[in-house]
Design a protein around this motif. Structure first.
Motif, PDB file in Angstrom:
ATOM      1  N   ARG A  68      15.214  -7.189  10.917  1.00 43.26           N
ATOM      2  CA  ARG A  68      13.858  -6.699  10.681  1.00 43.26           C
ATOM      3  C   ARG A  68      13.598  -6.814   9.183  1.00 43.26           C
ATOM      4  O   ARG A  68      14.377  -6.312   8.366  1.00 43.26           O
ATOM      5  N   ALA A  69      12.497  -7.493   8.803  1.00 42.91           N
ATOM      6  CA  ALA A  69      12.238  -7.800   7.399  1.00 42.91           C
ATOM      7  C   ALA A  69      10.881  -7.280   6.963  1.00 42.91           C
ATOM      8  O   ALA A  69       9.926  -7.234   7.750  1.00 42.91           O
ATOM      9  N   LEU A  70      10.801  -6.927   5.696  1.00 40.38           N
ATOM     10  CA  LEU A  70       9.558  -6.474   5.066  1.00 40.38           C
ATOM     11  C   LEU A  70       9.337  -7.302   3.815  1.00 40.38           C
ATOM     12  O   LEU A  70      10.250  -7.447   2.987  1.00 40.38           O
ATOM     13  N   GLU A  71       8.133  -7.862   3.675  1.00 40.09           N
ATOM     14  CA  GLU A  71       7.763  -8.520   2.430  1.00 40.09           C
ATOM     15  C   GLU A  71       6.648  -7.738   1.764  1.00 40.09           C
ATOM     16  O   GLU A  71       5.549  -7.611   2.313  1.00 40.09           O
ATOM     17  N   LEU A  72       6.927  -7.228   0.574  1.00 37.95           N
ATOM     18  CA  LEU A  72       5.939  -6.505  -0.216  1.00 37.95           C
ATOM     19  C   LEU A  72       5.273  -7.477  -1.190  1.00 37.95           C
ATOM     20  O   LEU A  72       5.961  -8.188  -1.920  1.00 37.95           O
ATOM     21  N   GLY A  73       3.949  -7.498  -1.194  1.00 30.62           N
ATOM     22  CA  GLY A  73       3.237  -8.476  -1.999  1.00 30.62           C
ATOM     23  C   GLY A  73       3.352  -9.857  -1.380  1.00 30.62           C
ATOM     24  O   GLY A  73       3.671 -10.840  -2.041  1.00 30.62           O
ATOM     25  N   CYS A  74       3.051  -9.936  -0.088  1.00 22.42           N
ATOM     26  CA  CYS A  74       3.282 -11.177   0.667  1.00 22.42           C
ATOM     27  C   CYS A  74       2.268 -12.267   0.368  1.00 22.42           C
ATOM     28  O   CYS A  74       2.431 -13.399   0.825  1.00 22.42           O
ATOM     29  N   SER A  75       1.188 -11.946  -0.349  1.00 23.83           N
ATOM     30  CA  SER A  75       0.149 -12.924  -0.670  1.00 23.83           C
ATOM     31  C   SER A  75      -0.378 -13.552   0.625  1.00 23.83           C
ATOM     32  O   SER A  75      -0.704 -12.833   1.563  1.00 23.83           O
ATOM     33  N   GLU A  96      -0.555  -6.860   7.087  1.00 25.77           N
ATOM     34  CA  GLU A  96      -1.469  -5.736   6.915  1.00 25.77           C
ATOM     35  C   GLU A  96      -1.776  -5.525   5.439  1.00 25.77           C
ATOM     36  O   GLU A  96      -0.958  -5.832   4.564  1.00 25.77           O
ATOM     37  N   VAL A  97      -2.974  -5.018   5.196  1.00 30.19           N
ATOM     38  CA  VAL A  97      -3.363  -4.631   3.838  1.00 30.19           C
ATOM     39  C   VAL A  97      -2.704  -3.300   3.516  1.00 30.19           C
ATOM     40  O   VAL A  97      -2.748  -2.366   4.323  1.00 30.19           O
ATOM     41  N   GLY A  98      -2.083  -3.228   2.358  1.00 30.27           N
ATOM     42  CA  GLY A  98      -1.427  -1.985   1.962  1.00 30.27           C
ATOM     43  C   GLY A  98      -1.108  -1.984   0.483  1.00 30.27           C
ATOM     44  O   GLY A  98      -1.097  -3.032  -0.173  1.00 30.27           O
ATOM     45  N   ASP A  99      -0.849  -0.804  -0.027  1.00 34.34           N
ATOM     46  CA  ASP A  99      -0.536  -0.603  -1.436  1.00 34.34           C
ATOM     47  C   ASP A  99       0.966  -0.398  -1.568  1.00 34.34           C
ATOM     48  O   ASP A  99       1.512   0.582  -1.059  1.00 34.34           O
ATOM     49  N   ALA A 100       1.651  -1.317  -2.249  1.00 34.97           N
ATOM     50  CA  ALA A 100       3.104  -1.234  -2.385  1.00 34.97           C
ATOM     51  C   ALA A 100       3.541   0.004  -3.154  1.00 34.97           C
ATOM     52  O   ALA A 100       4.695   0.432  -3.031  1.00 34.97           O
ATOM     53  N   THR A 101       2.633   0.604  -3.919  1.00 38.45           N
ATOM     54  CA  THR A 101       2.974   1.823  -4.648  1.00 38.45           C
ATOM     55  C   THR A 101       2.728   3.079  -3.816  1.00 38.45           C
ATOM     56  O   THR A 101       3.083   4.180  -4.237  1.00 38.45           O
ATOM     57  N   PHE A 130      -1.962  -6.071  -1.128  1.00 35.96           N
ATOM     58  CA  PHE A 130      -3.119  -5.253  -1.492  1.00 35.96           C
ATOM     59  C   PHE A 130      -4.426  -6.026  -1.388  1.00 35.96           C
ATOM     60  O   PHE A 130      -5.503  -5.438  -1.354  1.00 35.96           O
ATOM     61  N   SER A 131      -4.344  -7.363  -1.343  1.00 40.58           N
ATOM     62  CA  SER A 131      -5.531  -8.203  -1.306  1.00 40.58           C
ATOM     63  C   SER A 131      -5.996  -8.431   0.130  1.00 40.58           C
ATOM     64  O   SER A 131      -5.268  -9.018   0.939  1.00 40.58           O
ATOM     65  N   GLN A 132      -7.204  -8.010   0.433  1.00 44.22           N
ATOM     66  CA  GLN A 132      -7.752  -8.243   1.764  1.00 44.22           C
ATOM     67  C   GLN A 132      -7.962  -9.726   2.040  1.00 44.22           C
ATOM     68  O   GLN A 132      -7.756 -10.190   3.173  1.00 44.22           O
ATOM     69  N   SER A 133      -8.353 -10.487   1.016  1.00 43.89           N
ATOM     70  CA  SER A 133      -8.572 -11.919   1.235  1.00 43.89           C
ATOM     71  C   SER A 133      -7.254 -12.639   1.496  1.00 43.89           C
ATOM     72  O   SER A 133      -7.185 -13.529   2.362  1.00 43.89           O
ATOM     73  N   PHE A 134      -6.187 -12.276   0.799  1.00 46.04           N
ATOM     74  CA  PHE A 134      -4.886 -12.879   1.047  1.00 46.04           C
ATOM     75  C   PHE A 134      -4.420 -12.573   2.473  1.00 46.04           C
ATOM     76  O   PHE A 134      -3.966 -13.462   3.198  1.00 46.04           O
ATOM     77  N   ILE A 135      -4.511 -11.317   2.866  1.00 45.62           N
ATOM     78  CA  ILE A 135      -4.068 -10.928   4.213  1.00 45.62           C
ATOM     79  C   ILE A 135      -4.945 -11.586   5.270  1.00 45.62           C
ATOM     80  O   ILE A 135      -4.448 -12.023   6.323  1.00 45.62           O
TER      81      ILE A 135
END
Length: 250
Positions: free
Chosen positions: A55-62, A129-134, A82-87
């Protein structure tokens, strides 16, 4: 709260090129820094040990390339940005398998390309998903692999990201962080930089701050220089070298 600078069309196009363009589109000449191409792919293939069923998580996946690369051997991948357009683009690729986009050539001139997922990828295993890594949602659970590529120097509070990591990794899990340590106040207030400043006559380096933040829960296994190339237009590029650190959860 700092505004998100990653919602412009030009940056979306640059990152689609970074993630999905073939090398000849980026560098049509016989010369140039080809070892800096395909950075998201290299982050997975060079830095992560394949773990079938992980199971993997990428934070800031662009726009998602590394998340799709992880799907080759992972049973579940969560990509957060965090970018809606990237997601939005990553989700479109996940559904359609392809995405047409334009990119700058010179002045107002543009050209077109198509991002296409490899048949080796398993988009059904990937969720974006859109999310804030902080400030991640509390119910993410734990992962065997966490990748944070070129994220830390582009968030307002990198220590908040680092503090959350121990709870995200299973014992023995792999953590991969890359960063060129480009500390700029437009992204991160100076008082929250991990390095790149003097304190009481001592030069504070980002790697030392990473060690201090992570060493009680993680073992540093290796560091590696990872060049990457961002194409702005046909004859202008950003060539950078990220430092990768690979950690194992104790």
């Amino acid at each position: 709260m700092l505004t998100n600078p990653y919602e412009t069309q030009s940056l979306l196009e640059e990152y689609l090129l970074l993630h999905y363009a073939d090398p000849e589109t980026i560098l049509p000449w016989s010369f140039g820094p080809r070892e800096a191409l395909e950075f998201p792919t290299r982050c997975v293939r060079e830095l992560i040990s394949p773990n079938a069923g992980a199971r993997a998580l990428e934070l800031g996946c662009s726009v998602g390339r590394a998340s799709f690369e992880l799907s080759v051997f992972c049973s579940e991948v969560v990509g957060i940005d965090f970018s809606q357009s990237f997601i939005g683009e990553a989700q479109r690729l996940s559904i359609d398998g392809t995405a047409r986009y334009s990119f700058a050539v010179e002045g107002e001139l543009t050209d077109h390309a198509q991002a296409t997922l490899s048949p080796d990828f398993h988009p059904e295993r990937v969720r974006f998903e859109v999310g804030d890594a902080t400030d991640l949602r509390p119910d993410l659970g734990q992962f065997d692999i966490v990748l944070a590529a070129n994220l830390l120097c582009r968030v307002p509070n990198p220590q908040a990201v680092l503090k959350r990591l121990p709870s995200l990794l299973k014992s023995g899990g792999q953590l991969v962080i890359t960063s060129p340590y480009t500390w700029l106040e437009e992204y991160t207030p100076r008082e929250r930089w991990l390095g790149g400043f003097m304190r009481e006559g001592e030069a504070i380096r980002s790697l030392s701050s990473l060690r201090s933040a992570l060493e009680s829960n993680f073992e540093l296994q290796k560091t590696q220089d990872m060049p990457f190339l961002i194409r702005e237009h046909a004859r202008k590029f950003q060539w950078s070298v990220a430092q990768a650190t690979v950690w194992r959860r104790r």
